[in-house]
Scaffold this motif. Sequence first.
Motif, PDB file in Angstrom:
ATOM      1  N   GLN A  12       0.827  -1.198   0.000  1.00 49.89           N
ATOM      2  CA  GLN A  12       0.000   0.000   0.000  1.00 49.89           C
ATOM      3  C   GLN A  12       0.866   1.255   0.000  1.00 49.89           C
ATOM      4  OE1 GLN A  12      -3.424   0.030  -0.091  1.00 49.89           O
ATOM      5  NE2 GLN A  12      -3.602  -2.171  -0.112  1.00 49.89           N
ATOM      6  N   ARG A  13       1.679   1.405  -1.022  1.00 52.55           N
ATOM      7  CA  ARG A  13       2.531   2.591  -1.082  1.00 52.55           C
ATOM      8  C   ARG A  13       2.854   2.931  -2.533  1.00 52.55           C
ATOM      9  NH1 ARG A  13       6.547  -1.169   1.046  1.00 52.55           N
ATOM     10  NH2 ARG A  13       7.984  -1.769  -0.626  1.00 52.55           N
ATOM     11  N   ALA A  14       3.144   4.201  -2.768  1.00 56.37           N
ATOM     12  CA  ALA A  14       3.520   4.679  -4.097  1.00 56.37           C
ATOM     13  C   ALA A  14       5.039   4.673  -4.226  1.00 56.37           C
ATOM     14  CB  ALA A  14       2.967   6.083  -4.312  1.00 56.37           C
ATOM     15  N   PRO A  15       5.567   4.627  -5.448  1.00 57.36           N
ATOM     16  CA  PRO A  15       7.026   4.595  -5.643  1.00 57.36           C
ATOM     17  C   PRO A  15       7.700   5.948  -5.442  1.00 57.36           C
ATOM     18  CG  PRO A  15       5.901   4.546  -7.751  1.00 57.36           C
ATOM     19  CD  PRO A  15       4.834   4.447  -6.704  1.00 57.36           C
ATOM     20  N   ILE A  16       6.931   7.024  -5.308  1.00 58.67           N
ATOM     21  CA  ILE A  16       7.449   8.360  -5.021  1.00 58.67           C
ATOM     22  C   ILE A  16       6.659   8.903  -3.838  1.00 58.67           C
ATOM     23  CG2 ILE A  16       8.234   8.815  -7.381  1.00 58.67           C
ATOM     24  CD1 ILE A  16       5.685  10.360  -7.886  1.00 58.67           C
ATOM     25  N   ARG A 195      10.180  11.324 -13.164  1.00 60.32           N
ATOM     26  CA  ARG A 195       9.958  11.019 -11.761  1.00 60.32           C
ATOM     27  C   ARG A 195       9.257   9.697 -11.457  1.00 60.32           C
ATOM     28  NH1 ARG A 195      12.343  12.035  -7.872  1.00 60.32           N
ATOM     29  NH2 ARG A 195      10.546  12.298  -6.480  1.00 60.32           N
ATOM     30  N   LEU A 196       8.322   9.266 -12.286  1.00 64.18           N
ATOM     31  CA  LEU A 196       7.535   8.089 -11.917  1.00 64.18           C
ATOM     32  C   LEU A 196       8.062   6.844 -12.616  1.00 64.18           C
ATOM     33  CD1 LEU A 196       5.110   7.305 -10.142  1.00 64.18           C
ATOM     34  CD2 LEU A 196       3.701   7.408 -12.207  1.00 64.18           C
ATOM     35  N   PRO A 197       8.576   5.868 -11.867  1.00 62.69           N
ATOM     36  CA  PRO A 197       9.047   4.630 -12.485  1.00 62.69           C
ATOM     37  C   PRO A 197       7.874   3.732 -12.867  1.00 62.69           C
ATOM     38  CG  PRO A 197       9.253   4.496 -10.106  1.00 62.69           C
ATOM     39  CD  PRO A 197       8.784   5.901 -10.410  1.00 62.69           C
ATOM     40  N   GLU A 198       8.182   2.632 -13.508  1.00 67.33           N
ATOM     41  CA  GLU A 198       7.159   1.654 -13.872  1.00 67.33           C
ATOM     42  C   GLU A 198       6.551   1.051 -12.608  1.00 67.33           C
ATOM     43  OE1 GLU A 198       4.493  -0.055 -15.527  1.00 67.33           O
ATOM     44  OE2 GLU A 198       5.911   0.649 -17.053  1.00 67.33           O
ATOM     45  N   THR A 199       5.221   1.013 -12.529  1.00 66.94           N
ATOM     46  CA  THR A 199       4.546   0.469 -11.349  1.00 66.94           C
ATOM     47  C   THR A 199       4.034  -0.948 -11.560  1.00 66.94           C
ATOM     48  OG1 THR A 199       2.434   1.446 -12.048  1.00 66.94           O
ATOM     49  CG2 THR A 199       3.832   2.758 -10.567  1.00 66.94           C
TER      50      THR A 199
END
Length: 410
Positions: A12-16, A195-199
């Motif tokens: 339950q967390r985002a990569p940023i 900023r946002l990597p592959e999720t």
Amino acid sequence: MTQPPPPHPAEQRAPIPLGEFVAMVAALMALGALGVDAMLPALPEIGAQLGAPTENAQQYVIAIYLIGMGVGQLIHGPLSDHFGRRPVMLASLGIYFCCNFTCAVAGSFTLLLVARFASAVAIAATRVVTVAIVRDCYSGRPMARVMSLAAMVFMIAPVLAPTLGQGITLFGSWRLIFWVIAGLTALVMIWYARRLPETLDRREKRPYSFAATLQGARQTLGDRWSTGYMLASTVMHGALFGYITSVQQVVAEVFHRPKLLNVVFASTAGMMAVSNLFNSRVVMRVGSRILSQSALVALIGVALTALLISLTGHESLLLFVMLQGLMMACFSLASSNFSSLAMINMGTIAGTASSIQGFCFITGGALIGAAIGQSFAGTTVPMHVGFALAGITAFIIVAVTERGRLFRPA
């Protein structure tokens, strides 16, 4: 069907950082909204300059865009489940940039509509892929909270977009609006790329084939919560799109205050932002079902009240804005929770499921909204009837989906 257990807390967390993640999701979704809301003040000028056949025909600039966004949902979801979220999102933003360039130089109403449709198909990724990105990182009530926070920030776009569109036309023609949207698209694309990597977990990538897509569609449509809340969202979005396509004419021709369009639109959109803030604060304690179902009951009551006032000839612009704002708040509270409820069992096919659900409620909603908009004949009655019927129909669908077990916290 029993619901699966919630994901492990580590998932339950985002990569940023959460704040940046929410802002980025909101910015991506806002690009699609700008293509609608920034156009509203310029519709009469666009219709007059490019030769729209009738005054109601200027609504096609909005309607064709909404239909294109619905069609685009079917493309991006399966692609993002196979290739990943990043390449699909970046390619779509690039195409959206080029299509807005075409709109800016269009010399005919037909070419503008074609370019608008193509741009909408591309920017549909910012809805379907962002929902999949959020579902990659969150599920259940946490997902509803993140989507509400993103929607709250996203609401800055519809609040400011008509004013932005009106302001741009002070310095140039309506064509400059498309140039500005193209520039903003480039900025968001750079931010996302940096900023946002592959999720999407590479182990969960799905084959891209007709058979795989069909299997995903069967899984999505075969799930009671997915189908039920998707259909409820469809009729609710029909009322929303009916409002969007006809609000410019309502303010100008019913209340004879065309210069107040920006204020009217910002006021109603602002109530949606307040509703999303409220939802983000209480959904973890109260639950998505109680909030969304209570919102439907409230929406039905407000819509019937507004219809009665309109039919008796006592409607003023102030009353219209107040009641419409309440309806928008109820819509926002219901729809943001519908999205998370529809995705409960869709974690393994989040892109495909979001794609199919988005196609249904955006395309279906756009067609319903277009019918409401084309019913405009100098009164607000069609708009209020649309909201009342949408609320009643959605409540019935939800009751069937939940097998009569309404207002339960689980």
